[in-house]
Each structure stands twice: as C-alpha cells, then as structure tokens.
Scaffold this motif. Structure first.
Motif, PDB file in Angstrom:
ATOM      1  N   SER A  14       0.843  -1.197   0.000  1.00 22.76           N
ATOM      2  CA  SER A  14       0.000   0.000   0.000  1.00 22.76           C
ATOM      3  C   SER A  14       0.875   1.243   0.000  1.00 22.76           C
ATOM      4  N   SER A 100     -13.326   1.606  -9.957  1.00 19.47           N
ATOM      5  CA  SER A 100     -12.084   2.015 -10.617  1.00 19.47           C
ATOM      6  C   SER A 100     -12.073   3.507 -10.958  1.00 19.47           C
ATOM      7  N   ARG A 140      -9.653   5.876  -0.916  1.00 20.09           N
ATOM      8  CA  ARG A 140      -9.801   4.711  -1.799  1.00 20.09           C
ATOM      9  C   ARG A 140      -9.134   3.490  -1.179  1.00 20.09           C
ATOM     10  N   GLU A 141      -7.928   3.648  -0.640  1.00 15.52           N
ATOM     11  CA  GLU A 141      -7.226   2.531   0.000  1.00 15.52           C
ATOM     12  C   GLU A 141      -7.972   2.078   1.259  1.00 15.52           C
ATOM     13  N   TYR A 143     -11.226   2.088   1.790  1.00 23.64           N
ATOM     14  CA  TYR A 143     -12.337   1.235   1.370  1.00 23.64           C
ATOM     15  C   TYR A 143     -11.853  -0.070   0.744  1.00 23.64           C
ATOM     16  N   THR A 144     -10.741  -0.064   0.048  1.00 24.10           N
ATOM     17  CA  THR A 144     -10.190  -1.292  -0.516  1.00 24.10           C
ATOM     18  C   THR A 144      -9.850  -2.272   0.588  1.00 24.10           C
ATOM     19  N   ARG A 145      -9.265  -1.776   1.667  1.00 24.99           N
ATOM     20  CA  ARG A 145      -8.915  -2.643   2.791  1.00 24.99           C
ATOM     21  C   ARG A 145     -10.152  -3.198   3.483  1.00 24.99           C
TER      22      ARG A 145
END
Length: 164
Positions: A14, A100, A140-141, A143-145
């Motif tokens: 990350s 995306s 964004r990271e 929510y990705t996690r």
C-alpha cells in the motif's frame, strides 16, 4: 489550472507514488495493519490517523501535530466527507460499479477525478493541492482494505462451515 498526474502502487503493498510528468510529486505509505498512513510531499509531511469502528473517522495532522482536516466515512454508501477547519467540505465517492473511478469535490469550483487500472492510474485535477489529491487516494485505500477484510471473513466463514 488543469493538471494530470500519474499514480501507481505495488500489487501487494500500500505504498502509493504520485508523479507529475515523471517527476515524483509525493508518496503515501500505509501502516500494514491499521488504516493509518504517512504522506510525504515536497513541502510537508502528513499523518493520516484512523480511529473508530461504528462511527469511523480519520484525522489528517501536519508535522506540527495540528489537525488540518477530518475524514468521516459512510460505510453503507461507500462515501466520505472531508472537512477542513475553515469550514470547506469535500465529498468523496466512487463513480462506477467497478470501483475504478472515484472523485473528490466541493460541488462549486474544486474537483479531482481519479481513475485506476491494476495498481496505477491517472488523476485529473483543476486545483494544485497535494493534500486533497493524497486524501482521495487514502480514502480509496481505506475502502479497498475494508472490502478485502470483508471478503476474507466471508471466505473463512463459508469454508469453516464446510469443515464441520
């Protein structure tokens, strides 16, 4: 002033890097187990520190340990609000179902649009503000996690159910 930046990150890490015409502009380094990060720009160092589960928020601190912005998350809608002490508020949200494309804007004169494609992407911005650009990548990271943790828990629950 329209600017287009490139960003990239490793496949399994990350660590984000943002470039302006192949020149490094700033980087964000995430803590591997927490939703916290250090961001280093050409002018400033920021700490993004997340806390809370039922009412999550992230505080953005400068190198004098002053809170310069707060991010509040809306988990159910995959949205967030960034609020500055001046009272200025920015809305963050995904723009498509593939997660995306996302944006950060104040609905008047400032807008940043992000695009991603397998660990890299473009940032289109009508302002030159490193803090706002890195905030959009941080959310964004975040929510990705959360999505990755949810997926892992779901897989473990269903595979554990089949064992017994």
């Amino acid at each position: 002033m329209e600017q287009i930046l490139n960003w990239r990150k490793g496949l399994f890490d990350s660590h984000y890097q943002v470039f302006d015409h192949a020149t490094p502009k700033f980087s964000i380094n995430f803590n591997s187990l927490k939703n916290s990060a250090f961001a280093t720009t050409q002018k400033e160092i920021y700490l993004l520190r997340s806390q809370g589960y039922s009412n999550p928020e992230t505080q953005i601190l400068n190198n004098q340990n002053e809170i310069i912005a707060t991010i509040r998350y809306d988990w159910l809608n995959f949205k967030a609000k960034v609020q500055f002490p001046s009272g200025e508020v920015f809305d963050w949200g995904f723009q498509n179902s593939w997660l995306s494309r996302w944006s950060l804007n104040n609905h008047t004169d400032k807008q940043i649009i992000y695009n991603s494609s397998s660990g890299s992407g473009l940032i289109h911005s009508n302002i030159d503000d490193d803090l706002l650009v890195l905030t959009g990548l941080f959310i964004r990271e975040y929510y990705t996690r959360i999505l990755l943790a949810f997926l892992i828990i779901t897989i473990l629950l269903f595979s554990g159910r089949n064992i017994f």
